[in-house]
Design a protein around this motif. Sequence first.
Motif, PDB file in Angstrom:
ATOM      1  N   GLU A 133       0.830  -1.215   0.000  1.00  0.00           N
ATOM      2  CA  GLU A 133       0.000   0.000   0.000  1.00  0.00           C
ATOM      3  C   GLU A 133       0.866   1.268   0.000  1.00  0.00           C
ATOM      4  N   ASP A 134       2.103   1.160   0.488  1.00  0.00           N
ATOM      5  CA  ASP A 134       3.008   2.320   0.529  1.00  0.00           C
ATOM      6  C   ASP A 134       3.683   2.585  -0.806  1.00  0.00           C
ATOM      7  N   VAL A 135       3.730   1.578  -1.675  1.00  0.00           N
ATOM      8  CA  VAL A 135       4.488   1.691  -2.919  1.00  0.00           C
ATOM      9  C   VAL A 135       4.046   2.896  -3.767  1.00  0.00           C
ATOM     10  N   PRO A 136       2.742   3.124  -4.019  1.00  0.00           N
ATOM     11  CA  PRO A 136       2.350   4.302  -4.800  1.00  0.00           C
ATOM     12  C   PRO A 136       2.772   5.621  -4.136  1.00  0.00           C
ATOM     13  N   LYS A 137       2.736   5.673  -2.809  1.00  0.00           N
ATOM     14  CA  LYS A 137       3.155   6.886  -2.089  1.00  0.00           C
ATOM     15  C   LYS A 137       4.652   7.136  -2.299  1.00  0.00           C
ATOM     16  N   VAL A 138       5.437   6.064  -2.260  1.00  0.00           N
ATOM     17  CA  VAL A 138       6.889   6.193  -2.458  1.00  0.00           C
ATOM     18  C   VAL A 138       7.178   6.618  -3.899  1.00  0.00           C
ATOM     19  N   LEU A 139       6.436   6.048  -4.857  1.00  0.00           N
ATOM     20  CA  LEU A 139       6.616   6.465  -6.250  1.00  0.00           C
ATOM     21  C   LEU A 139       6.293   7.941  -6.403  1.00  0.00           C
ATOM     22  N   ASP A 140       5.236   8.394  -5.762  1.00  0.00           N
ATOM     23  CA  ASP A 140       4.872   9.808  -5.820  1.00  0.00           C
ATOM     24  C   ASP A 140       6.019  10.674  -5.292  1.00  0.00           C
ATOM     25  N   MET A 141       6.647  10.248  -4.202  1.00  0.00           N
ATOM     26  CA  MET A 141       7.800  10.982  -3.660  1.00  0.00           C
ATOM     27  C   MET A 141       8.947  10.967  -4.667  1.00  0.00           C
ATOM     28  N   ALA A 142       9.177   9.819  -5.298  1.00  0.00           N
ATOM     29  CA  ALA A 142      10.267   9.703  -6.279  1.00  0.00           C
ATOM     30  C   ALA A 142      10.037  10.651  -7.446  1.00  0.00           C
ATOM     31  N   LEU A 143       8.803  10.747  -7.910  1.00  0.00           N
ATOM     32  CA  LEU A 143       8.486  11.658  -9.016  1.00  0.00           C
ATOM     33  C   LEU A 143       8.733  13.106  -8.612  1.00  0.00           C
ATOM     34  N   LYS A 144       8.354  13.453  -7.390  1.00  0.00           N
ATOM     35  CA  LYS A 144       8.585  14.821  -6.894  1.00  0.00           C
ATOM     36  C   LYS A 144      10.086  15.100  -6.784  1.00  0.00           C
ATOM     37  N   ILE A 145      10.839  14.125  -6.287  1.00  0.00           N
ATOM     38  CA  ILE A 145      12.292  14.293  -6.150  1.00  0.00           C
ATOM     39  C   ILE A 145      12.933  14.455  -7.519  1.00  0.00           C
ATOM     40  N   ALA A 146      12.498  13.640  -8.482  1.00  0.00           N
ATOM     41  CA  ALA A 146      13.077  13.684  -9.825  1.00  0.00           C
ATOM     42  C   ALA A 146      12.891  15.051 -10.465  1.00  0.00           C
TER      43      ALA A 146
END
Length: 95
Positions: A58-71
Amino acid sequence: MDDKKTKELMAKCESMKNDPALMKECKVMLDTMAEENVKMEDDPNQDYTNMAQNISSEDVPKVLDMALKIAKSGKIDDPKIKIAAERLIRTLEPL
């Protein structure tokens, strides 16, 4: 990254959120964020070490969202964090 690509990545992430390789990349990114003491503007008090240790699908989409923001962020320039975010994103490509 345009909105269409972001939506496609999020949809693919949602369908792959139990994938061990994707979970591993999420954990690597969270561990790196904890090591480098990164703070996200929208969640400055998040404990990334705890999140990495207890990561669930369930955390995976949240982490991807953070990765996109970081990128796309100009504020976060730590190369270790950028590389971890880009590796996570590439795990979901090509679309």
